[in-house]
Design a protein around this motif. Structure first.
Motif, PDB file in Angstrom:
ATOM      1  N   ILE A  12       0.848  -1.205   0.000  1.00 42.40           N
ATOM      2  CA  ILE A  12       0.000   0.000   0.000  1.00 42.40           C
ATOM      3  C   ILE A  12       0.880   1.250   0.000  1.00 42.40           C
ATOM      4  CG2 ILE A  12      -2.058  -1.034   1.017  1.00 42.40           C
ATOM      5  CD1 ILE A  12      -1.147   0.096   3.748  1.00 42.40           C
ATOM      6  N   SER A  82      -4.873  -5.675  -7.037  1.00 41.37           N
ATOM      7  CA  SER A  82      -5.490  -4.352  -7.179  1.00 41.37           C
ATOM      8  C   SER A  82      -4.360  -3.321  -7.214  1.00 41.37           C
ATOM      9  CB  SER A  82      -6.461  -4.092  -6.027  1.00 41.37           C
ATOM     10  OG  SER A  82      -5.772  -4.080  -4.810  1.00 41.37           O
ATOM     11  N   ALA A  84      -3.469  -1.328  -4.961  1.00 43.03           N
ATOM     12  CA  ALA A  84      -2.738  -1.370  -3.692  1.00 43.03           C
ATOM     13  C   ALA A  84      -3.514  -2.222  -2.703  1.00 43.03           C
ATOM     14  CB  ALA A  84      -2.595   0.046  -3.129  1.00 43.03           C
ATOM     15  N   GLY A  85      -2.775  -2.976  -1.903  1.00 37.82           N
ATOM     16  CA  GLY A  85      -3.401  -3.735  -0.816  1.00 37.82           C
ATOM     17  C   GLY A  85      -4.054  -5.021  -1.266  1.00 37.82           C
ATOM     18  N   THR A  86      -5.119  -5.358  -0.576  1.00 39.58           N
ATOM     19  CA  THR A  86      -5.747  -6.667  -0.734  1.00 39.58           C
ATOM     20  C   THR A  86      -6.913  -6.594  -1.729  1.00 39.58           C
ATOM     21  OG1 THR A  86      -5.098  -7.212   1.523  1.00 39.58           O
ATOM     22  CG2 THR A  86      -6.892  -8.502   0.589  1.00 39.58           C
ATOM     23  N   ASP A  91     -12.087  -2.901  -3.499  1.00 38.40           N
ATOM     24  CA  ASP A  91     -11.405  -3.083  -4.784  1.00 38.40           C
ATOM     25  C   ASP A  91     -12.020  -4.280  -5.494  1.00 38.40           C
ATOM     26  OD1 ASP A  91      -9.461  -1.156  -5.228  1.00 38.40           O
ATOM     27  OD2 ASP A  91      -7.963  -2.144  -3.985  1.00 38.40           O
ATOM     28  N   ALA A 113      -0.427  -6.677   2.581  1.00 35.91           N
ATOM     29  CA  ALA A 113      -0.861  -5.383   3.117  1.00 35.91           C
ATOM     30  C   ALA A 113      -2.348  -5.134   2.906  1.00 35.91           C
ATOM     31  CB  ALA A 113      -0.066  -4.272   2.439  1.00 35.91           C
ATOM     32  N   PHE A 116      -6.777  -0.899   6.028  1.00 39.53           N
ATOM     33  CA  PHE A 116      -7.599  -0.750   7.229  1.00 39.53           C
ATOM     34  C   PHE A 116      -7.080  -1.565   8.402  1.00 39.53           C
ATOM     35  CE2 PHE A 116     -10.281  -4.495   6.076  1.00 39.53           C
ATOM     36  CZ  PHE A 116     -10.506  -5.026   7.329  1.00 39.53           C
ATOM     37  N   PHE A 135     -15.683   2.815   1.706  1.00 38.14           N
ATOM     38  CA  PHE A 135     -16.062   4.170   1.263  1.00 38.14           C
ATOM     39  C   PHE A 135     -17.540   4.426   1.534  1.00 38.14           C
ATOM     40  CE2 PHE A 135     -12.401   3.234  -1.464  1.00 38.14           C
ATOM     41  CZ  PHE A 135     -11.660   4.392  -1.279  1.00 38.14           C
ATOM     42  N   TYR A 160     -12.854   4.283   4.605  1.00 32.29           N
ATOM     43  CA  TYR A 160     -11.858   4.736   3.645  1.00 32.29           C
ATOM     44  C   TYR A 160     -12.350   6.081   3.101  1.00 32.29           C
ATOM     45  CZ  TYR A 160      -9.285   0.295   3.264  1.00 32.29           C
ATOM     46  OH  TYR A 160      -8.491  -0.793   3.515  1.00 32.29           O
ATOM     47  N   GLU A 161     -11.430   6.971   2.787  1.00 28.94           N
ATOM     48  CA  GLU A 161     -11.870   8.241   2.217  1.00 28.94           C
ATOM     49  C   GLU A 161     -10.806   8.840   1.304  1.00 28.94           C
ATOM     50  OE1 GLU A 161     -14.014   9.726   0.818  1.00 28.94           O
ATOM     51  OE2 GLU A 161     -15.353  10.118   2.497  1.00 28.94           O
ATOM     52  N   ARG A 186      -2.803   8.249   8.023  1.00 24.76           N
ATOM     53  CA  ARG A 186      -2.451   8.852   6.742  1.00 24.76           C
ATOM     54  C   ARG A 186      -1.173   8.244   6.166  1.00 24.76           C
ATOM     55  NH1 ARG A 186       0.770  13.624   5.952  1.00 24.76           N
ATOM     56  NH2 ARG A 186       0.519  14.195   3.795  1.00 24.76           N
ATOM     57  N   ILE A 188      -0.038   5.372   5.255  1.00 21.42           N
ATOM     58  CA  ILE A 188       0.544   4.222   5.959  1.00 21.42           C
ATOM     59  C   ILE A 188       1.615   3.547   5.094  1.00 21.42           C
ATOM     60  CG2 ILE A 188       0.003   2.007   7.091  1.00 21.42           C
ATOM     61  CD1 ILE A 188      -2.915   3.011   7.287  1.00 21.42           C
ATOM     62  N   LYS A 190       4.257   4.799   4.032  1.00 24.71           N
ATOM     63  CA  LYS A 190       4.983   5.728   3.144  1.00 24.71           C
ATOM     64  C   LYS A 190       5.826   6.710   3.963  1.00 24.71           C
ATOM     65  CE  LYS A 190       1.071   5.574   0.000  1.00 24.71           C
ATOM     66  NZ  LYS A 190       0.125   6.359  -0.759  1.00 24.71           N
ATOM     67  N   PHE A 214      -5.998   8.224   3.205  1.00 26.05           N
ATOM     68  CA  PHE A 214      -6.449   8.228   4.595  1.00 26.05           C
ATOM     69  C   PHE A 214      -7.362   7.060   4.927  1.00 26.05           C
ATOM     70  CE2 PHE A 214      -5.672  12.641   3.711  1.00 26.05           C
ATOM     71  CZ  PHE A 214      -5.155  13.129   4.900  1.00 26.05           C
ATOM     72  N   VAL A 215      -7.196   6.563   6.146  1.00 28.87           N
ATOM     73  CA  VAL A 215      -8.215   5.710   6.734  1.00 28.87           C
ATOM     74  C   VAL A 215      -8.747   6.503   7.932  1.00 28.87           C
ATOM     75  CG1 VAL A 215      -8.732   3.494   7.826  1.00 28.87           C
ATOM     76  CG2 VAL A 215      -6.942   3.625   6.081  1.00 28.87           C
TER      77      VAL A 215
HETATM   78  N1  SAM Z   1      -7.608  -2.800  -1.301  1.00 27.62           N
HETATM   79  C1  SAM Z   1      -7.034  -1.757  -0.509  1.00 27.62           C
HETATM   80  C2  SAM Z   1      -6.680  -2.289   0.883  1.00 27.62           C
HETATM   81  O1  SAM Z   1      -6.457  -3.486   0.998  1.00 27.62           O
HETATM   82  O2  SAM Z   1      -6.575  -1.530   1.816  1.00 27.62           O
HETATM   83  C3  SAM Z   1      -7.906  -0.535  -0.440  1.00 27.62           C
HETATM   84  C4  SAM Z   1      -8.169   0.095  -1.762  1.00 27.62           C
HETATM   85  S1  SAM Z   1      -9.223   1.473  -1.724  1.00 27.62           S
HETATM   86  C5  SAM Z   1      -9.569   1.662  -3.445  1.00 27.62           C
HETATM   87  C6  SAM Z   1      -8.142   2.826  -1.462  1.00 27.62           C
HETATM   88  C7  SAM Z   1      -8.349   3.457  -0.103  1.00 27.62           C
HETATM   89  O3  SAM Z   1      -7.634   2.721   0.871  1.00 27.62           O
HETATM   90  C8  SAM Z   1      -7.790   4.877  -0.007  1.00 27.62           C
HETATM   91  O4  SAM Z   1      -8.729   5.833  -0.451  1.00 27.62           O
HETATM   92  C9  SAM Z   1      -7.521   5.008   1.477  1.00 27.62           C
HETATM   93  O5  SAM Z   1      -8.711   5.282   2.181  1.00 27.62           O
HETATM   94  C10 SAM Z   1      -7.045   3.590   1.805  1.00 27.62           C
HETATM   95  N2  SAM Z   1      -5.581   3.459   1.677  1.00 27.62           N
HETATM   96  C11 SAM Z   1      -4.902   2.798   0.728  1.00 27.62           C
HETATM   97  N3  SAM Z   1      -3.576   2.897   0.929  1.00 27.62           N
HETATM   98  C12 SAM Z   1      -3.419   3.660   2.042  1.00 27.62           C
HETATM   99  C13 SAM Z   1      -2.291   4.128   2.769  1.00 27.62           C
HETATM  100  N4  SAM Z   1      -1.047   3.856   2.389  1.00 27.62           N
HETATM  101  N5  SAM Z   1      -2.510   4.894   3.868  1.00 27.62           N
HETATM  102  C14 SAM Z   1      -3.760   5.184   4.267  1.00 27.62           C
HETATM  103  N6  SAM Z   1      -4.857   4.767   3.616  1.00 27.62           N
HETATM  104  C15 SAM Z   1      -4.693   4.020   2.524  1.00 27.62           C
END
Ligand code: SAM
Length: 278
Positions: A12, A82, A84-86, A91, A113, A116, A135, A160-161, A186, A188, A190, A214-215
């Motif tokens: 992420i 996706s 980023a993340g899971t 996603d 990663a 949330f 969201f 998520y926002e 914020r 996370i 990075k 942001f989460v």
């Molecule tokens: N599939 C992803 C996951 O496993 O967390 C989430 C994807 S969703 C489209 C993207 C949202 O996840 C962002 O708008 C934000 O709210 C959150 N997010 C993703 N990466 C983040 C990070 N590095 N720090 C904080 N929030 C993050």
């Protein structure tokens, strides 16, 4: 033999967060299906992985899934990633997983990663029970209704926002849920990772230009819906309290027992009260 569907979590933010297993699976599969192929290509290039990519995003999930299922049934192994993340967490992923299960295709999660989960564990709020919303709707009325439904949620609430909606969402939280303790997690993993822990009103007062991802975590309400009903009942007269249970079809004995329990007193005291009223 039919193929397997791998749900591969990717970083992420910090590329060091990819797992060894994720890298092996991405190297071994026949195709990778990706939310944004350009984005995934950068990740693959970084790890020197060359693999055919198929674009797969929310708007085409339903349309494209049958073709992917066909490929799996032909024996191809597919990984879904996706941006980023899971995959499947706010996603694409859910649709193809459902279709794969219907077709008796093995679905294998490759953990990694998830924004949330990491926001929650570092938040300082209860991690025992939580309520992941993802969201909120972009439709104002639906957003408001969702937050209203969370008013008496006692578990930690996770949203998520997007940065450009953060101010509006915090304002809605303040007006609907009250001046709660919240955490903004914020960026996370990075460089500018930051956890802002404060009352929502203070955060809004000090909110400058918002950048990054942001989460939002909201501390659960100390008062549950059941507590609220009870508080309201105890503010009513004993007659109104009686009618409340009577309307539920309870008999006199049970009603007196419940009123005594609600008001932390004895059954005899309640019984005597109604006896004198007769
Ligand atoms: N599939 C992803 C996951 O496993 O967390 C989430 C994807 S969703 C489209 C993207 C949202 O996840 C962002 O708008 C934000 O709210 C959150 N997010 C993703 N990466 C983040 C990070 N590095 N720090 C904080 N929030 C993050």
């Amino acid at each position: 033999m039919i193929g397997k569907l791998y749900l591969v979590a990717t970083p992420i933010g910090n590329l060091e967060d990819i797992t060894l297993r994720a890298l092996r699976i991405l190297k071994e599969v026949d195709f990778i299906i990706a939310e944004d192929t350009r984005h995934t290509l950068k990740l693959l290039n970084h790890f020197e992985i060359t693999k055919p990519l198929i674009s797969y995003y929310k708007q085409i999930e339903k349309k494209k899934s049958p073709l992917l299922i066909e490929k799996l049934l032909e024996g191809k192994n597919i990984a879904i990633v996706s941006d980023a993340g899971t995959p499947g967490i706010s996603d694409p992923g859910e649709e193809i997983v459902k279709k794969a299960i219907q077709n008796h295709i093995e679905v294998i999660p490759i953990p990694g990663a998830c924004a949330f989960v990491n926001a929650l564990i570092a938040s300082g709020f209860s991690t025992k029970e939580f309520c992941f919303i993802g969201f909120l709707s972009a439709v104002k009325k639906e957003k408001k209704e969702k937050l209203e439904s969370l008013q008496y949620e006692t578990r930690t609430i996770i949203l998520y926002e997007a940065p450009h909606k953060l101010k509006d969402t915090l304002t809605c939280i303040l007006s609907i849920l009250g001046n709660r303790n919240i955490v903004l997690a914020r960026e996370i993993t990075k460089i500018h990772e930051e956890f802002i822990r404060d009352k929502v009103e203070n955060i809004l007062d000090n909110l400058e230009e918002v950048r990054g991802e942001f989460v939002i975590l909201i501390e659960g309400n100390v008062t549950s819906k059941e507590d609220k009903v009870l508080l309201d009942l105890n503010e009513k007269t004993l007659e109104e309290h009686y009618s409340f249970y009577e309307n539920q079809g309870l008999d006199k004995k049970e009603i007196i027992k419940r009123i005594a329990k609600d008001r932390n007193t004895t059954k005899n005291e309640i019984y005597q009260y109604f006896l004198q009223k007769q």
